[in-house]
Design a protein around this motif. Structure first.
Motif, PDB file in Angstrom:
ATOM      1  N   ALA A 270       0.827  -1.200   0.000  1.00 19.69           N
ATOM      2  CA  ALA A 270       0.000   0.000   0.000  1.00 19.69           C
ATOM      3  C   ALA A 270       0.866   1.257   0.000  1.00 19.69           C
ATOM      4  O   ALA A 270       0.568   2.256  -0.675  1.00 19.69           O
ATOM      5  N   PHE A 271       1.972   1.206   0.750  1.00 22.15           N
ATOM      6  CA  PHE A 271       2.900   2.338   0.768  1.00 22.15           C
ATOM      7  C   PHE A 271       3.522   2.546  -0.612  1.00 22.15           C
ATOM      8  O   PHE A 271       3.579   3.667  -1.122  1.00 22.15           O
ATOM      9  N   GLU A 272       3.988   1.453  -1.224  1.00 19.84           N
ATOM     10  CA  GLU A 272       4.635   1.563  -2.528  1.00 19.84           C
ATOM     11  C   GLU A 272       3.652   2.071  -3.586  1.00 19.84           C
ATOM     12  O   GLU A 272       4.009   2.899  -4.426  1.00 19.84           O
ATOM     13  N   CYS A 273       2.419   1.577  -3.551  1.00 23.57           N
ATOM     14  CA  CYS A 273       1.411   2.077  -4.489  1.00 23.57           C
ATOM     15  C   CYS A 273       1.179   3.572  -4.281  1.00 23.57           C
ATOM     16  O   CYS A 273       1.116   4.350  -5.244  1.00 23.57           O
ATOM     17  N   SER A 274       1.078   3.968  -3.032  1.00 25.28           N
ATOM     18  CA  SER A 274       0.816   5.373  -2.726  1.00 25.28           C
ATOM     19  C   SER A 274       1.974   6.265  -3.158  1.00 25.28           C
ATOM     20  O   SER A 274       1.758   7.399  -3.616  1.00 25.28           O
ATOM     21  N   MET A 275       3.197   5.769  -3.017  1.00 24.00           N
ATOM     22  CA  MET A 275       4.355   6.542  -3.466  1.00 24.00           C
ATOM     23  C   MET A 275       4.329   6.775  -4.976  1.00 24.00           C
ATOM     24  O   MET A 275       4.888   7.750  -5.475  1.00 24.00           O
ATOM     25  N   LEU A 276       3.674   5.858  -5.703  1.00 20.88           N
ATOM     26  CA  LEU A 276       3.532   6.014  -7.153  1.00 20.88           C
ATOM     27  C   LEU A 276       2.224   6.702  -7.516  1.00 20.88           C
ATOM     28  O   LEU A 276       1.812   6.708  -8.676  1.00 20.88           O
ATOM     29  N   LYS A 277       1.552   7.276  -6.500  1.00 18.09           N
ATOM     30  CA  LYS A 277       0.290   7.987  -6.668  1.00 18.09           C
ATOM     31  C   LYS A 277      -0.800   7.088  -7.231  1.00 18.09           C
ATOM     32  O   LYS A 277      -1.618   7.517  -8.047  1.00 18.09           O
ATOM     33  N   LEU A 278      -0.791   5.835  -6.783  1.00 14.10           N
ATOM     34  CA  LEU A 278      -1.857   4.904  -7.108  1.00 14.10           C
ATOM     35  C   LEU A 278      -2.787   4.811  -5.899  1.00 14.10           C
ATOM     36  O   LEU A 278      -2.340   4.511  -4.786  1.00 14.10           O
ATOM     37  N   ARG A 279      -4.057   5.082  -6.089  1.00 14.51           N
ATOM     38  CA  ARG A 279      -5.014   4.954  -4.999  1.00 14.51           C
ATOM     39  C   ARG A 279      -5.198   3.469  -4.677  1.00 14.51           C
ATOM     40  O   ARG A 279      -5.209   2.625  -5.573  1.00 14.51           O
ATOM     41  N   CYS A 280      -5.347   3.147  -3.406  1.00 13.28           N
ATOM     42  CA  CYS A 280      -5.528   1.741  -3.048  1.00 13.28           C
ATOM     43  C   CYS A 280      -6.438   1.623  -1.831  1.00 13.28           C
ATOM     44  O   CYS A 280      -6.707   2.604  -1.125  1.00 13.28           O
ATOM     45  N   VAL A 281      -6.925   0.402  -1.621  1.00 15.31           N
ATOM     46  CA  VAL A 281      -7.757   0.090  -0.474  1.00 15.31           C
ATOM     47  C   VAL A 281      -7.297  -1.258   0.067  1.00 15.31           C
ATOM     48  O   VAL A 281      -6.895  -2.139  -0.696  1.00 15.31           O
ATOM     49  N   LEU A 282      -7.310  -1.402   1.390  1.00 18.48           N
ATOM     50  CA  LEU A 282      -6.939  -2.645   2.055  1.00 18.48           C
ATOM     51  C   LEU A 282      -8.201  -3.370   2.512  1.00 18.48           C
ATOM     52  O   LEU A 282      -9.078  -2.757   3.112  1.00 18.48           O
ATOM     53  N   VAL A 283      -8.272  -4.668   2.234  1.00 12.64           N
ATOM     54  CA  VAL A 283      -9.425  -5.465   2.647  1.00 12.64           C
ATOM     55  C   VAL A 283      -8.915  -6.689   3.398  1.00 12.64           C
ATOM     56  O   VAL A 283      -8.037  -7.405   2.903  1.00 12.64           O
TER      57      VAL A 283
END
Length: 346
Positions: A28-41
């Motif tokens: 989730a951190f790596e996705c966010s660093m690439l400005k990719l929105r994400c959700v954890l389930v």
């Protein structure tokens, strides 16, 4: 967001991450660093996966830059790392359905939440897990009272208690050593004279036994629980030859491993192998385009089941997902020392 507050409208995001253990949190951190929105389930009610559920106070020794860190502290640090991104968390919800294709997946959870995502990362560890329970009469009542437990969340809960630890592997040995200084008595029960563990651990067990801090009871198996109304008064043991012994204990910790199951994931049309998902090592993409797997659930030649390898896989998956979400935007990789955290005042 939890299972108590499912949304009636689909949650639209770039990446749906199935799982909320350490590998999922770093992905989730790596996705966010690439400005990719994400959700954890996650099906569990809290983040952390097995680190939080099984060994929050047990030290881990192979996390870079941490000579030793407990599972709970590792999860707290990973949680702090993703805090600036305010990532939605659907906890207490299991992903039941997955349809669609690369760029347009639809996920449905056990709480009725609908998710739309361009890509999916499965970071489900070993899948749904639970303890292998000993076949003892009346076990449910002692489990309900806490007299029989399969996980140690707080060492202090066992202060002054007489504890039977059953099992011959690492978990039994490690917790015998971890609890010996606060318990009133510890018996280590195994059906064989020899235990399975690292040489250093076995040496520490032998030394603790020599000092009277731990008592080995072999070759015995659990036979019966004594007590009333959930209060344990004794654990009866037996050998294959019929010899019996009763230990005057008020707590039983059976460590007979975990039973694991991929659950609904097994029905998503993925290639699987022994409850794992084969992936391409360079991207962690599965046989289904746009669907990635990282951590213990992923497999490929040379795979090491280490948290640090799961961290690396999370980064590779995030970079492989970027062109799916932003097909017309080139990704210019920058080191975090110069890039900082997106949206921060670095």
């Amino acid at each position: 967001m939890t299972a108590d507050t499912p949304s009636t409208d689909p949650l639209v995001t770039d990446v749906a991450i199935v799982g909320a253990g350490p590998t999922a949190l770093f992905a989730a951190f790596e996705c966010s660093m690439l400005k990719l929105r994400c959700v954890l389930v996650d099906a569990l009610a809290e983040i952390g996966g097995q680190c939080a559920a099984l060994y929050p106070e047990k030290p881990i020794y192979d996390i870079p830059a941490h000579p030793a860190i407990t599972g709970g502290d590792l999860i707290a640090a990973l949680d702090q790392q993703i805090a600036p991104f305010a990532i939605p968390r659907l906890l207490g919800q299991r992903v039941e359905t997955l349809t669609g294709h690369r760029g347009a997946f639809a996920l449905g959870t056990s709480a009725g939440t609908q998710i739309r995502a361009a890509a999916v990362i499965i970071a489900a560890g070993a899948g749904a897990f639970g303890p292998n329970r000993p076949p003892l009469d009346g076990l449910d009542g002692f489990e309900a009272s806490g007299a029989v437990q399969y996980y140690v969340r707080r060492r202090t809960d066992f202060a002054g208690r007489r504890i039977v630890i059953a099992g011959g592997g690492d978990s039994a040995l490690d917790w015998a050593l971890a609890l010996k200084d606060i318990a009133a008595k510890i018996w280590l029960v195994h059906r064989r004279p020899r235990f399975r563990g690292a040489p250093e651990t076995l040496s520490q067990i032998d030394a603790a036994c020599a000092r009277g801090e731990i008592e080995k009871v072999t070759p015995f198996q659990l036979a019966r629980l004594h007590g009333t109304d959930g209060a344990l008064s004794g654990v009866e043991l037996a050998t294959l030859e019929g010899e019996t012994r009763v230990l005057d204990a008020d707590c039983l910790l059976p460590f007979f491993g975990l039973s694991t199951d991929l659950g609904p994931i097994a029905g998503w049309g993925l290639d699987t192998h022994r409850n794992t998902i084969p992936v391409t090592p360079s991207t962690c993409e599965s046989s289904t385009p746009g669907l990635f797997a990282i951590g213990d659930v992923a497999t490929y030649p040379g795979k090491l089941k280490l948290i640090l390898q799961g961290f690396s896989e999370g980064a590779m998956a995030a970079h492989a997902i970027h062109p799916i979400v932003h097909p017309d935007t080139a990704l210019h990789f920058e080191y975090s020392t110069s890039k900082g955290v997106p949206g921060s005042d670095h």
